[in-house]
Design an enzyme around this catalytic site. Structure first.
Site, PDB file in Angstrom:
ATOM      1  CG  ASN A   9     -24.692 -59.038  44.782  1.00  0.00           C
ATOM      2  OD1 ASN A   9     -24.426 -60.223  44.605  1.00  0.00           O
ATOM      3  ND2 ASN A   9     -23.939 -58.239  45.534  1.00  0.00           N
ATOM      4  CE  LYS A  11     -25.178 -58.621  48.861  1.00  0.00           C
ATOM      5  NZ  LYS A  11     -25.153 -57.757  50.043  1.00  0.00           N
ATOM      6  CG  HIS A  95     -20.303 -56.123  46.926  1.00  0.00           C
ATOM      7  ND1 HIS A  95     -20.301 -56.336  48.283  1.00  0.00           N
ATOM      8  CD2 HIS A  95     -21.562 -55.776  46.593  1.00  0.00           C
ATOM      9  CE1 HIS A  95     -21.536 -56.127  48.742  1.00  0.00           C
ATOM     10  NE2 HIS A  95     -22.311 -55.791  47.738  1.00  0.00           N
ATOM     11  CD  GLU A  97     -21.745 -58.356  51.052  1.00  0.00           C
ATOM     12  OE1 GLU A  97     -21.852 -59.209  50.150  1.00  0.00           O
ATOM     13  OE2 GLU A  97     -22.716 -57.735  51.523  1.00  0.00           O
ATOM     14  CD  GLU A 167     -23.719 -52.018  46.440  1.00  0.00           C
ATOM     15  OE1 GLU A 167     -24.873 -52.393  46.197  1.00  0.00           O
ATOM     16  OE2 GLU A 167     -22.810 -52.789  46.775  1.00  0.00           O
ATOM     17  N   GLY A 173     -27.507 -54.470  53.575  1.00  0.00           N
ATOM     18  CA  GLY A 173     -28.037 -55.559  54.397  1.00  0.00           C
ATOM     19  C   GLY A 173     -28.498 -55.129  55.778  1.00  0.00           C
ATOM     20  CB  SER A 212     -31.349 -51.328  52.708  1.00  0.00           C
ATOM     21  OG  SER A 212     -30.517 -52.056  53.600  1.00  0.00           O
TER      22      SER A 212
END
Ligand code: PGA
Length: 250
Positions: A9, A11, A95, A97, A167, A173, A212
């Site tokens: 991904n 991003k 996701h 985010e 996730e 991250g 991660s």
């Protein structure tokens, strides 16, 4: 046997020319891998260009989001039909985010999954708890709600084309990966839940881990029985790192 999926991904990183450069580097490193489904998710603008680069190879292209309507007055939105048209085959949906910064809910996630399936895209449906929810002992109930609502109305045959990504938000991250045991615990919980809803089809649904994932932790994660691959953020931006993850120890 479930075929492993390693998805990158990207991003909101990489211009079109930078995307083409990254995919060219990747191609030379992983073109020979055939036992893993390899997916990359560049930003919208680079999808067409990356798809052209990987035509005929075992590298597939994904979007990072989609809108559920096919066309019309929806300023700024991109539909599944448009994505399929440019060679995109997968789409990441829900996701954390998107949930955190763009108001994504379980209901919009569900509409997006339905629409992507109707247009022949494979959804990579993301679920995961926040640190606060984990510490409050709510992990399983949060995951169950996200899974049930996100997949609402989908049949067992629809599920043959759905990939799930667990996730944990606290691992994205942050450099703080879930241990193999922590991830497996949730993956096997998701598998059990899928069995309850979709019976035997549950055994063929791929459940990826994300948060991660790096070259130095992928091998351990992939030994777990219910971890069928990875959704990789940061490390997917470096060709060498992503290639090493794709070539995890079998
Ligand atoms: P990360 O991101 O690998 O950078 O933690 C994973 C993701 O958000 O899919």
């Amino acid at each position: 046997m479930r075929k492993a999926v390693i998805a990158g991904n990207w991003k909101m990183n990489k211009t079109v020319s930078e995307s083409v450069e990254l995919i060219s580097d990747l191609k030379s490193l992983i073109a020979d891998v055939i036992d893993v489904e390899i997916v990359v998710a560049p930003p919208f603008l680079a999808i067409y260009h990356v798809a052209q680069e990987v035509k005929g190879l075992n590298i597939h292209v994904s979007a990072q989001d989609v809108f559920w309507e096919e066309e019309g007055a929806y300023t700024g939105a991109v539909s599944s039909k448009m994505l399929s048209d440019v060679g995109c085959e997968y789409v990441i949906i829900g996701h954390s985010e998107r949930r955190q910064y763009f108001g994504e809910t379980d209901e919009t996630v569900n509409k997006k999954i339905q629409s992507s399936l109707q247009h022949g895209l494979t959804p990579i449906f993301c679920v995961g708890e926040t640190l606060q929810q984990r510490e409050a002992g709510e992990t399983f109930s949060i995951i169950e709600t996200q899974v049930r609502r996100g997949l609402s109305g989908l049949s067992a045959s629809d599920m043959e084309d759905v990939i799930i990504a667990y996730e944990p938000v606290w691992a994205i991250g942050t450099g703080r990966t879930a241990t193999g045991e922590q991830a497996e615990e949730v993956h096997s919980f998701i598998r059990k839940l899928l069995k309850e809803i979709y019976k035997d089809t549950a055994d063929s649904i791929r459940i990826l881990y994300g948060g991660s994932v790096k070259p130095d932790n992928i091998d351990g994660l992939m030994t777990k029985p219910n971890i069928d691959g990875a959704l990789v953020g940061g490390a997917s931006l470096k060709a060498d790192d992503f290639a090493r993850i794709v070539k995890y120890q079998r």
